[in-house]
Design an enzyme around this catalytic site. Sequence first.
Site, PDB file in Angstrom:
ATOM      1  N   ASP A   7       0.874  -1.175   0.000  1.00  0.00           N
ATOM      2  CA  ASP A   7       0.000   0.000   0.000  1.00  0.00           C
ATOM      3  C   ASP A   7       0.916   1.233   0.000  1.00  0.00           C
ATOM      4  OD1 ASP A   7       0.895   0.305   2.623  1.00  0.00           O
ATOM      5  OD2 ASP A   7      -1.096   0.276   3.536  1.00  0.00           O
ATOM      6  N   HIS A   8       0.337   2.416   0.216  1.00  0.00           N
ATOM      7  CA  HIS A   8       1.122   3.658   0.191  1.00  0.00           C
ATOM      8  C   HIS A   8       2.190   3.691   1.289  1.00  0.00           C
ATOM      9  CE1 HIS A   8      -2.513   3.990   2.560  1.00  0.00           C
ATOM     10  NE2 HIS A   8      -1.872   4.829   3.353  1.00  0.00           N
ATOM     11  N   CYS A  64       3.043  -3.105   4.208  1.00  0.00           N
ATOM     12  CA  CYS A  64       2.152  -1.988   4.570  1.00  0.00           C
ATOM     13  C   CYS A  64       2.909  -1.199   5.647  1.00  0.00           C
ATOM     14  CB  CYS A  64       0.771  -2.482   5.014  1.00  0.00           C
ATOM     15  SG  CYS A  64       0.744  -3.402   6.571  1.00  0.00           S
ATOM     16  N   GLY A  65       2.214  -0.385   6.433  1.00  0.00           N
ATOM     17  CA  GLY A  65       2.914   0.426   7.422  1.00  0.00           C
ATOM     18  C   GLY A  65       3.600  -0.422   8.479  1.00  0.00           C
ATOM     19  N   THR A  66       2.843  -1.351   9.054  1.00  0.00           N
ATOM     20  CA  THR A  66       3.381  -2.215  10.112  1.00  0.00           C
ATOM     21  C   THR A  66       3.672  -3.633   9.633  1.00  0.00           C
ATOM     22  OG1 THR A  66       1.136  -2.856  10.687  1.00  0.00           O
ATOM     23  CG2 THR A  66       2.075  -1.002  11.924  1.00  0.00           C
ATOM     24  N   GLY A  67       3.110  -4.009   8.515  1.00  0.00           N
ATOM     25  CA  GLY A  67       3.184  -5.405   8.049  1.00  0.00           C
ATOM     26  C   GLY A  67       2.035  -6.236   8.609  1.00  0.00           C
ATOM     27  N   ILE A  68       1.349  -5.688   9.602  1.00  0.00           N
ATOM     28  CA  ILE A  68       0.344  -6.483  10.318  1.00  0.00           C
ATOM     29  C   ILE A  68      -0.990  -6.556   9.564  1.00  0.00           C
ATOM     30  CG2 ILE A  68      -1.023  -6.662  12.435  1.00  0.00           C
ATOM     31  CD1 ILE A  68       1.422  -5.488  13.929  1.00  0.00           C
ATOM     32  N   GLY A  69      -1.533  -5.406   9.176  1.00  0.00           N
ATOM     33  CA  GLY A  69      -2.835  -5.411   8.493  1.00  0.00           C
ATOM     34  C   GLY A  69      -2.799  -6.265   7.233  1.00  0.00           C
ATOM     35  N   HIS A  97      10.263 -23.881   9.369  1.00  0.00           N
ATOM     36  CA  HIS A  97       9.279 -24.598  10.192  1.00  0.00           C
ATOM     37  C   HIS A  97       7.830 -24.388   9.762  1.00  0.00           C
ATOM     38  CE1 HIS A  97      12.105 -25.151  13.930  1.00  0.00           C
ATOM     39  NE2 HIS A  97      12.628 -25.605  12.795  1.00  0.00           N
ATOM     40  N   ARG A 131       8.706 -33.381  10.766  1.00  0.00           N
ATOM     41  CA  ARG A 131       7.657 -33.140  11.769  1.00  0.00           C
ATOM     42  C   ARG A 131       6.928 -31.824  11.512  1.00  0.00           C
ATOM     43  NH1 ARG A 131      12.413 -31.564  13.814  1.00  0.00           N
ATOM     44  NH2 ARG A 131      12.567 -29.745  15.200  1.00  0.00           N
ATOM     45  N   HIS A 132       7.605 -30.911  10.841  1.00  0.00           N
ATOM     46  CA  HIS A 132       6.973 -29.607  10.565  1.00  0.00           C
ATOM     47  C   HIS A 132       5.878 -29.730   9.514  1.00  0.00           C
ATOM     48  CE1 HIS A 132       9.909 -27.902  13.153  1.00  0.00           C
ATOM     49  NE2 HIS A 132      10.892 -28.446  12.426  1.00  0.00           N
TER      50      HIS A 132
HETATM   51  C1  RB5 Z   1      -1.994   2.822   6.407  1.00  0.00           C
HETATM   52  O1  RB5 Z   1      -2.013   4.088   6.982  1.00  0.00           O
HETATM   53  C2  RB5 Z   1      -1.715   1.777   7.484  1.00  0.00           C
HETATM   54  O2  RB5 Z   1      -2.820   1.667   8.320  1.00  0.00           O
HETATM   55  C3  RB5 Z   1      -1.408   0.441   6.836  1.00  0.00           C
HETATM   56  O3  RB5 Z   1      -0.331   0.579   5.979  1.00  0.00           O
HETATM   57  C4  RB5 Z   1      -1.015  -0.689   7.759  1.00  0.00           C
HETATM   58  O4  RB5 Z   1       0.006  -0.326   8.628  1.00  0.00           O
HETATM   59  C5  RB5 Z   1      -2.085  -1.404   8.438  1.00  0.00           C
HETATM   60  O5  RB5 Z   1      -1.846  -2.406   9.152  1.00  0.00           O
END
Ligand code: RB5
Length: 145
Positions: A7-8, A64-69, A97, A131-132
Amino acid sequence: MIAIGSDHAGYQLKKEITAWLYDKNIPYLEFGCMEGESCDYPLVAKEVCERIVSGNADLAILICGTGIGISMAANKIKGIRAAVCTDTYTAKYTRLHNDANVLCIGGRVTGTGVALEIVETFLNTSFEGGRHQRRVDQITSLENS
Ligand code: RB5
């Protein structure tokens, strides 16, 4: 073939990684935000992960910003095992693994140098099996239940 998308918030890091892939002669398909414009990470995850599911890409990288979303969105797709990595140890072991097929990185979290080492480790490490494999199969069963 590597599929890569962002994303951006992950755009700058995506450009650094695609430049690195190009230098290493590693073929890639690029998706998501193409000029830094705002875009929604779940849609990018879908676009990129479809390449894995269809067999058109072997591994993928999502930023993305955190990689989490973007990892949350990717992990909703059948056949995807996406892992957020902030260091080379997790990048290595999620391939060994978990047979992770999608690497997720936070463009606002991880600097370029570390990110490139994470990418290199992820791409150069193979699943250990044994095993994995049983445990990865159990993850797949959860997906189908
Ligand atoms: C975008 O502002 C941000 O929310 C997205 O990149 C991401 O970090 C979400 O997890």
